[in-house]
Structure formats: structure tokens, C-alpha cells
Design a protein around this motif. Structure first.
Motif, PDB file in Angstrom:
ATOM      1  N   ARG A 190      -5.172   5.389  -8.566  1.00  0.00           N
ATOM      2  CA  ARG A 190      -6.254   5.907  -7.728  1.00  0.00           C
ATOM      3  C   ARG A 190      -7.124   4.773  -7.182  1.00  0.00           C
ATOM      4  NH1 ARG A 190      -8.286  10.707  -6.640  1.00  0.00           N
ATOM      5  NH2 ARG A 190      -6.921  11.712  -8.125  1.00  0.00           N
ATOM      6  N   GLN A 228       0.810  -1.215   0.000  1.00  0.00           N
ATOM      7  CA  GLN A 228       0.000   0.000   0.000  1.00  0.00           C
ATOM      8  C   GLN A 228       0.849   1.272   0.000  1.00  0.00           C
ATOM      9  OE1 GLN A 228      -2.773   0.672   3.230  1.00  0.00           O
ATOM     10  NE2 GLN A 228      -4.416   0.230   1.812  1.00  0.00           N
ATOM     11  N   MET A 238      -5.312   9.094   7.392  1.00  0.00           N
ATOM     12  CA  MET A 238      -5.214   7.641   7.192  1.00  0.00           C
ATOM     13  C   MET A 238      -4.124   7.050   8.086  1.00  0.00           C
ATOM     14  SD  MET A 238      -7.324   6.309   4.961  1.00  0.00           S
ATOM     15  CE  MET A 238      -6.878   5.246   3.632  1.00  0.00           C
ATOM     16  N   GLY A 255     -11.141  10.076  -0.240  1.00  0.00           N
ATOM     17  CA  GLY A 255      -9.845  10.122  -0.903  1.00  0.00           C
ATOM     18  C   GLY A 255      -9.953   9.826  -2.386  1.00  0.00           C
ATOM     19  N   HIS A 256     -10.774   8.858  -2.734  1.00  0.00           N
ATOM     20  CA  HIS A 256     -10.926   8.498  -4.153  1.00  0.00           C
ATOM     21  C   HIS A 256     -11.455   9.670  -4.977  1.00  0.00           C
ATOM     22  CE1 HIS A 256     -11.531   5.998  -7.651  1.00  0.00           C
ATOM     23  NE2 HIS A 256     -12.768   6.453  -7.737  1.00  0.00           N
ATOM     24  N   ASP A 301      -8.760  -0.500  -0.883  1.00  0.00           N
ATOM     25  CA  ASP A 301      -8.723  -0.405   0.580  1.00  0.00           C
ATOM     26  C   ASP A 301     -10.133  -0.282   1.148  1.00  0.00           C
ATOM     27  OD1 ASP A 301      -7.256  -0.396   2.971  1.00  0.00           O
ATOM     28  OD2 ASP A 301      -7.147   1.786   3.011  1.00  0.00           O
ATOM     29  N   LEU A 302     -10.980   0.474   0.493  1.00  0.00           N
ATOM     30  CA  LEU A 302     -12.370   0.648   0.927  1.00  0.00           C
ATOM     31  C   LEU A 302     -13.097  -0.688   0.947  1.00  0.00           C
ATOM     32  CD1 LEU A 302     -14.847   3.238   0.703  1.00  0.00           C
ATOM     33  CD2 LEU A 302     -15.378   1.492  -0.959  1.00  0.00           C
ATOM     34  N   ASN A 322     -11.250   6.548   2.632  1.00  0.00           N
ATOM     35  CA  ASN A 322     -11.003   6.014   1.294  1.00  0.00           C
ATOM     36  C   ASN A 322     -12.031   6.512   0.290  1.00  0.00           C
ATOM     37  OD1 ASN A 322      -8.649   4.229   1.095  1.00  0.00           O
ATOM     38  ND2 ASN A 322      -9.635   3.152   2.775  1.00  0.00           N
ATOM     39  N   ARG A 351       0.756   4.081  -2.832  1.00  0.00           N
ATOM     40  CA  ARG A 351       0.445   5.482  -2.486  1.00  0.00           C
ATOM     41  C   ARG A 351       1.561   6.415  -2.962  1.00  0.00           C
ATOM     42  NH1 ARG A 351      -4.209   5.675   0.218  1.00  0.00           N
ATOM     43  NH2 ARG A 351      -4.737   3.977   1.599  1.00  0.00           N
ATOM     44  N   ILE A 392      -5.639  13.799   3.767  1.00  0.00           N
ATOM     45  CA  ILE A 392      -6.084  12.406   3.769  1.00  0.00           C
ATOM     46  C   ILE A 392      -4.939  11.487   4.217  1.00  0.00           C
ATOM     47  CG2 ILE A 392      -6.826  10.482   2.284  1.00  0.00           C
ATOM     48  CD1 ILE A 392      -9.103  12.360   2.915  1.00  0.00           C
ATOM     49  N   PHE A 406      -7.598   3.499  -3.354  1.00  0.00           N
ATOM     50  CA  PHE A 406      -8.643   3.922  -2.413  1.00  0.00           C
ATOM     51  C   PHE A 406      -9.817   2.949  -2.444  1.00  0.00           C
ATOM     52  CE2 PHE A 406      -6.592   8.087  -3.302  1.00  0.00           C
ATOM     53  CZ  PHE A 406      -6.249   8.427  -1.996  1.00  0.00           C
TER      54      PHE A 406
END
Length: 178
Positions: A139, A2, A83, A66-67, A145-146, A63, A6, A79, A142
Motif C-alpha cells: 500500500r 510501479q 491514475m 488511493g492510500h 508516488d505521492l 494517491n 500495483r 483509482i 501510494f
């Protein structure tokens, strides 16, 4: 994986420099220390399962936002820090949750099995996450992870309900012995 994704998202999609990303991660780490210390205090007064679930819900919202909202340095800064702080809270509460849920006489075995399953899961999640990012772009981290946090928070909600039903909220819960 991750953190690497990122970093690539920040550099390739947002146009940040490595120095800007490093600064954000440094500030995140410093702020997370405060959250870790506060979490230790709160865990003594509130159920670690509730703290972990609450942090999972926060990660879901972060997330989601963030997206859709992270398009520049300032949004990524906010963000990213939030996070990191929420994940720090989760890391602190994880061990307490395991201690609370697993039987003391088999705690080492349960932790070993948990770590083994996590490694296997991460192996597959990393591969399929890479495939998804190749297909949808950086992208997508996000969304990835969501989705996993929705699943994990849902499972933990079930665990919390069972824990309460078995006496966890009143302090009468005794972990089952195999």
C-alpha cells in the motif's frame, strides 16, 4: 516498477485475481486513448506546463485517496483508471514541455541528458522504493508516488514561474543557448 507493485498490491492485499487486474488495466488503456486524443487538442490551446502541473496535482490527490480508500475491487478499478488516464495526459504533455523549454539547436543533447538523469534517478528510486515497500507493505506505493509527485509538481511550479517571467506566457520566451 510501479506496475509490478500495483499488481502485487492488487493480488496480495486486495485479493484480486490476475484476470481482474488485467481487465482494469485493459479498460484503463482504452480510456487513456480518449484522454490522449483530447490532450493533444487542449495542448494547442493551453500551456503544456500548466497541463503537466495540473495532472501532477491530480496524481497527488489520487494517491492520497488511493492510500486511504482502495480496499476492494471497485475502488481499485476507479483509482486505477483515473491514475492511468492522468499519467497518459502527463506523458503526452512531457514532450511538448521539453520542446518548449529546451533550445532547439541543442534539443537532442538536452533530451539525452534528461533521459540519462531519469534512468539514474529511476535506478535509485526503484531500489529505495523496494526497501520502503518491504518495510511498509504494498500500500506504500501510494505514499511513495505521492511524495515524488509533490516534489516534482513543486519543482515544475518553479520552472513555470521562471518561464512566465522570461516571457513564456506571452510567447516571447526564447530558450537559453549554452
Amino acid at each position: 516498477m510501479q506496475l509490478t507493485v500495483r499488481l502485487l498490491f492488487a493480488i496480495k492485499e486486495l485479493g484480486l485475481t490476475e484476470a481482474q487486474y488485467g481487465y482494469i488495466m485493459g479498460v484503463s488503456a482504452l480510456i487513456s486513448v480518449g484522454f490522449v486524443l483530447a490532450t493533444g487538442y487542449v495542448l494547442d490551446r493551453v500551456s503544456p506546463l500548466l497541463i503537466f502541473m495540473g495532472s501532477g496535482v491530480l496524481v497527488i490527490f489520487l494517491n492520497f485517496f488511493g492510500h486511504f480508500m482502495v480496499h476492494d475491487y471497485n475502488a481499485f478499478f476507479v483509482i486505477g483508471i483515473l491514475m492511468a488516464a492522468v499519467y497518459a495526459i502527463q506523458n503526452v504533455s512531457t514532450e511538448i514541455c521539453l520542446i518548449q523549454l529546451f533550445p532547439a539547436e541543442k534539443y537532442g543533447q538536452f533530451c539525452s541528458a534528461n533521459a540519462s538523469l531519469n534512468c539514474i534517478f529511476m535506478m535509485f528510486a526503484s531500489y529505495f522504493g523496494g526497501v520502503a515497500i518491504d518495510r511498509f507493505g504494498y500500500r506504500f506505493i501510494f505514499v511513495w508516488d505521492l511524495l515524488f509527485n509533490i516534489l516534482a509538481t513543486g519543482v515544475l511550479l518553479r520552472v513555470y514561474r521562471l518561464w512566465r517571467k522570461l516571457g513564456g506566457a506571452t510567447g516571447n520566451y526564447v530558450p537559453p543557448v549554452s
